[in-house]
Motif scaffolding. Sequence first.
Motif, mmCIF file in Angstrom:
data_model
loop_
_atom_site.group_PDB
_atom_site.id
_atom_site.type_symbol
_atom_site.label_atom_id
_atom_site.label_comp_id
_atom_site.label_asym_id
_atom_site.label_seq_id
_atom_site.Cartn_x
_atom_site.Cartn_y
_atom_site.Cartn_z
ATOM 1 N N GLY A 175 54.994 -14.465 41.541
ATOM 2 C CA GLY A 175 56.417 -14.728 41.516
ATOM 3 C C GLY A 175 56.786 -16.100 40.971
ATOM 4 O O GLY A 175 57.879 -16.601 41.216
ATOM 5 N N PHE A 176 55.858 -16.722 40.221
ATOM 6 C CA PHE A 176 56.228 -17.948 39.519
ATOM 7 C C PHE A 176 57.258 -17.584 38.458
ATOM 8 O O PHE A 176 57.133 -16.559 37.777
ATOM 9 N N ARG A 177 58.270 -18.430 38.304
ATOM 10 C CA ARG A 177 59.265 -18.145 37.274
ATOM 11 C C ARG A 177 58.722 -18.515 35.892
ATOM 12 O O ARG A 177 58.955 -17.826 34.922
ATOM 13 N N GLU A 178 57.974 -19.628 35.823
ATOM 14 C CA GLU A 178 57.477 -20.098 34.530
ATOM 15 C C GLU A 178 56.086 -20.686 34.685
ATOM 16 O O GLU A 178 55.730 -21.152 35.761
ATOM 17 N N VAL A 179 55.323 -20.669 33.588
ATOM 18 C CA VAL A 179 54.077 -21.422 33.521
ATOM 19 C C VAL A 179 54.233 -22.430 32.389
ATOM 20 O O VAL A 179 54.475 -22.042 31.242
ATOM 21 N N VAL A 180 54.156 -23.717 32.704
ATOM 22 C CA VAL A 180 54.301 -24.753 31.681
ATOM 23 C C VAL A 180 52.950 -25.428 31.494
ATOM 24 O O VAL A 180 52.368 -25.927 32.458
ATOM 25 N N PRO A 181 52.417 -25.427 30.275
ATOM 26 C CA PRO A 181 51.126 -26.087 30.060
ATOM 27 C C PRO A 181 51.274 -27.591 30.187
ATOM 28 O O PRO A 181 52.309 -28.153 29.838
ATOM 29 N N LYS A 182 50.233 -28.229 30.677
ATOM 30 C CA LYS A 182 50.274 -29.685 30.814
ATOM 31 C C LYS A 182 50.020 -30.359 29.480
ATOM 32 O O LYS A 182 49.300 -29.837 28.645
ATOM 33 N N GLY A 183 50.570 -31.535 29.352
ATOM 34 C CA GLY A 183 50.247 -32.349 28.176
ATOM 35 C C GLY A 183 51.272 -32.177 27.082
ATOM 36 O O GLY A 183 51.703 -31.072 26.793
ATOM 37 N N GLY A 184 51.668 -33.278 26.490
ATOM 38 C CA GLY A 184 52.516 -33.180 25.315
ATOM 39 C C GLY A 184 53.992 -33.313 25.617
ATOM 40 O O GLY A 184 54.478 -32.933 26.672
ATOM 41 N N GLU A 185 54.665 -33.842 24.634
ATOM 42 C CA GLU A 185 56.093 -34.098 24.711
ATOM 43 C C GLU A 185 56.874 -32.807 24.957
ATOM 44 O O GLU A 185 57.757 -32.745 25.803
ATOM 45 N N ALA A 186 56.501 -31.742 24.221
ATOM 46 C CA ALA A 186 57.260 -30.492 24.320
ATOM 47 C C ALA A 186 57.187 -29.943 25.740
ATOM 48 O O ALA A 186 58.193 -29.490 26.303
ATOM 49 N N ALA A 187 55.979 -29.994 26.332
ATOM 50 C CA ALA A 187 55.803 -29.444 27.668
ATOM 51 C C ALA A 187 56.641 -30.219 28.683
ATOM 52 O O ALA A 187 57.301 -29.630 29.550
ATOM 53 N N VAL A 188 56.641 -31.547 28.560
ATOM 54 C CA VAL A 188 57.403 -32.371 29.493
ATOM 55 C C VAL A 188 58.897 -32.096 29.343
ATOM 56 O O VAL A 188 59.619 -31.920 30.325
ATOM 57 N N ALA A 199 50.038 -15.667 37.963
ATOM 58 C CA ALA A 199 51.203 -16.450 38.365
ATOM 59 C C ALA A 199 52.459 -15.592 38.372
ATOM 60 O O ALA A 199 53.270 -15.670 39.288
ATOM 61 N N SER A 200 52.590 -14.728 37.368
ATOM 62 C CA SER A 200 53.819 -13.938 37.323
ATOM 63 C C SER A 200 53.821 -12.895 38.438
ATOM 64 O O SER A 200 54.852 -12.548 38.984
ATOM 65 N N ARG A 201 52.612 -12.421 38.810
ATOM 66 C CA ARG A 201 52.550 -11.463 39.910
ATOM 67 C C ARG A 201 52.945 -12.119 41.232
ATOM 68 O O ARG A 201 53.607 -11.510 42.052
ATOM 69 N N GLN A 252 47.514 -20.036 45.599
ATOM 70 C CA GLN A 252 47.482 -19.737 47.025
ATOM 71 C C GLN A 252 48.619 -20.468 47.760
ATOM 72 O O GLN A 252 49.279 -19.894 48.642
ATOM 73 N N THR A 253 48.872 -21.708 47.349
ATOM 74 C CA THR A 253 49.969 -22.472 47.952
ATOM 75 C C THR A 253 51.296 -21.730 47.768
ATOM 76 O O THR A 253 52.091 -21.606 48.704
ATOM 77 N N ALA A 254 51.510 -21.220 46.544
ATOM 78 C CA ALA A 254 52.752 -20.505 46.271
ATOM 79 C C ALA A 254 52.864 -19.264 47.149
ATOM 80 O O ALA A 254 53.930 -18.970 47.709
ATOM 81 N N ARG A 255 51.750 -18.523 47.285
ATOM 82 C CA ARG A 255 51.759 -17.326 48.135
ATOM 83 C C ARG A 255 52.216 -17.667 49.538
ATOM 84 O O ARG A 255 53.041 -16.976 50.126
#
Lengths: 129, 358
Positions: free
Chosen positions: A97-110, A93-95, A62-65
């Motif tokens: 207009g988020f460019r990406e969704v990054v899961p939380k947690g973990g070295e790879a995500a960061v 999220a893609s609808r 909602q904040t993004a909207r």
Amino acid sequence: MRVLIVDDDHDAADSLAALVRVVLDYDVCVRYSGESAIAAAGDYRPDAVVLDINMPGVDGLQTARILKRDRRLARKPFIAHTAADSAFVRSVASRIGFREVVPKGGEAAVSDLIDMLSDIEHSEPMEHR
Amino acid sequence: MNAGRVVDGAPCGYFVFDDQGHVLDVNDTLLAWLAAERAQVVGAHIDLMLPPAGRVFHQTHFFPLLRLNGRADEMFIALRTRSGQDLPFLASAARRETPDGARNECVLLPMKERRRHEAEILAARRAADVANEAKSRFLSMMSHDLRTPLQTIVATTKALSHPRHGPLNDVQRSDLARIERASGELLRLLTDILEFSRAGSGRVQPNIEDVGVDTALDRAESLLRPQIDEAGLAYERHEQASLRVRADSDRLQQILLNLMTNAIKYTPRGGCISVAAAQVDREVLLHISDTGPGIPAGQLDTIFEPFVQLDAHGLQGGVGLGLAISRELARAMEGDIVAHSRPGDGSTFTLALRASAP
């Protein structure tokens, strides 16, 4: 480069902010709720927004909207940073207009998140005030 | 009728009716169960003993079956007593031609107790399903909620390790490295648990398409090549050309990575991992073999149970969910995984998937 980071978990928001400052040397604005992010965004004019999705009150979607209604922010890259990384959240999220969704947690995500922000700096025309 | 017949004292109900549905005979046991007099039943139509729904069943199933096959076995029917109560029975009947016309002889066993047991079993199973679903939801919620604090640990560690944050001495550097390793491990566990709770609750909906086996194996190989080399193992591949399976390519990849990582983990330096693929009838079988110590016969089944790991060699990592998840995923794609092994002779895990239509 200015990044707005929004997460109701203070530690998660602050640690990510610290990382972005130290690794990328960007300017960072941290807000702990959707409402306060909406209040801050107009003046701060971020070049990228990192939003937690599950937040009490106005959630990340909602904040993004609402932020995207501001013409100056509509084309800026938004990144969803969430523990609830489901197919459903991704599709909504893609609808929005988020460019990406990054899961939380973990070295790879960061690392992914840092790489994304750094890519944005090198690909987007920065506004000069 | 003939008093003192054996059938009258038998511990089962017995009655005879003609093809028009008129009752020709009935034994005392059944009369007692129905609380009826012989005169009320004999000569009357069978419908009088049946509840309305039973009449339809009798007309559409029981009767036609008797006429067609000459017998009907282990059918469930309800009979109505004179006081209007319905009693459940297991019925078997046989049709016999006589000079006086057809006789349909029917034996009845009461099922009241059995119905109660069935109801209890169903209720128990429903309760177990609910408990299982609750467990899955709990696991999934827990692994979600643990991600946010983990995120904080990882981000903070990373920030501390960055040169711009200030110089670190060797002790601090190795302390940070330990935190990084532990948080990496924690994430892997969380991911496993989340994945397993999804698979177990039937929430995995695979996106089934035609997938090339060679493409899938190429992808897995390129990801695992560094680990294979580092472990000092040889790697072989034998496959029929242009095999295609019905699968979700991401799920298939997940299974292959899991099986191959296990093979690497349990095979000592100098050993060999081999992958073979062939079509057998309408299935494609993918065999992943190693030259490791093998699996004792008693453990071949339990290794697919969640939270079970081979206890030998002191090797570890993971909570033992990998094979449980892989099997759930394979089954969600209408396939399966089985293990063959002889101690000392390595292990082979076979993933069976449906072959694509030619």
